[in-house]
Motif scaffolding. Structure first.
Motif, PDB file in Angstrom:
ATOM      1  N   GLY A 149      59.267  66.716 -83.915  1.00  0.00           N
ATOM      2  CA  GLY A 149      59.840  65.544 -84.547  1.00  0.00           C
ATOM      3  C   GLY A 149      59.050  65.181 -85.787  1.00  0.00           C
ATOM      4  N   SER A 151      58.614  61.883 -88.529  1.00  0.00           N
ATOM      5  CA  SER A 151      58.937  60.476 -88.681  1.00  0.00           C
ATOM      6  C   SER A 151      58.190  59.896 -89.873  1.00  0.00           C
ATOM      7  N   THR A 162      60.989  60.638 -80.426  1.00  0.00           N
ATOM      8  CA  THR A 162      60.995  62.098 -80.506  1.00  0.00           C
ATOM      9  C   THR A 162      61.234  62.704 -79.127  1.00  0.00           C
TER      10      THR A 162
END
Length: 180
Positions: A149, A151, A162
């Protein structure tokens, strides 16, 4: 009391116990494999877009190095040139095995990348992170898949977001594992 008979029995018992311990040691120890250096694979199996600042990312390659207790995640990032470039991003990587219970995963602490788009709107980078849990003997040494993930927000909320992406096999990336 027959001493030669007792000595022979003791020798046989010692041999059987020693052979059993030796065989058990072979079965418990992980198999010896060659040390394979990280290799870049250009097959992007997964792509997501960050809603906050229009950044698309593809996790291209993930590896676990049990020798040096490190993980490596190679990403391709592309930002929308019309919007502002984020000043920083965080990369989150979680590891799973298909044989482990669904709730069991191993995660790498988020890695902060400052000014990821300093050299252009599309970048490729490899994030290295320490992996302390790889020293534990209970952790498997093969069969890992990763969920990556990215971010623009740090903290536990971003990590949970995530992880909530689910265990969909389409977003899990096979991991190259290097063991000693």
């Amino acid at each position: 009391m027959n001493i030669p008979k007792h000595a022979a029995g003791l020798a046989l018992f010692t041999f059987i116990v020693g052979a059993s311990v030796f065989i058990a040691g072979l079965l418990i120890e992980p198999a010896i494999t060659l040390q394979i250096p990280p290799v870049r694979i250009d097959v992007p199996p997964y792509s997501r877009t960050l809603a906050t600042q229009l950044v698309a990312y593809k996790a291209q390659f993930v590896s676990l190095d049990f020798i040096n207790h490190q993980s490596y995640t190679t990403l391709r990032l592309k930002r929308d040139a019309a919007g502002p470039a984020p000043e920083r991003i965080w990369v989150y990587t979680s590891f799973f095995t298909l044989t482990s219970p669904l709730h069991e995963h191993w995660r790498i602490e988020p890695v902060e990348i400052l000014n990821p788009f300093a050299n252009g709107d599309e970048v490729s980078l490899t994030v290295a992170a320490p992996c302390q849990w790889s020293a534990e003997r209970r952790v498997p040494r093969s069969g890992f898949y990763a969920k990556v993930g990215v971010s623009t927000v740090s903290g536990e909320d971003a990590i949970r977001q995530t992880l909530v992406m689910g265990m969909d096999i389409e977003i899990l990336i096979p991991v190259l594992v290097q063991v000693d």
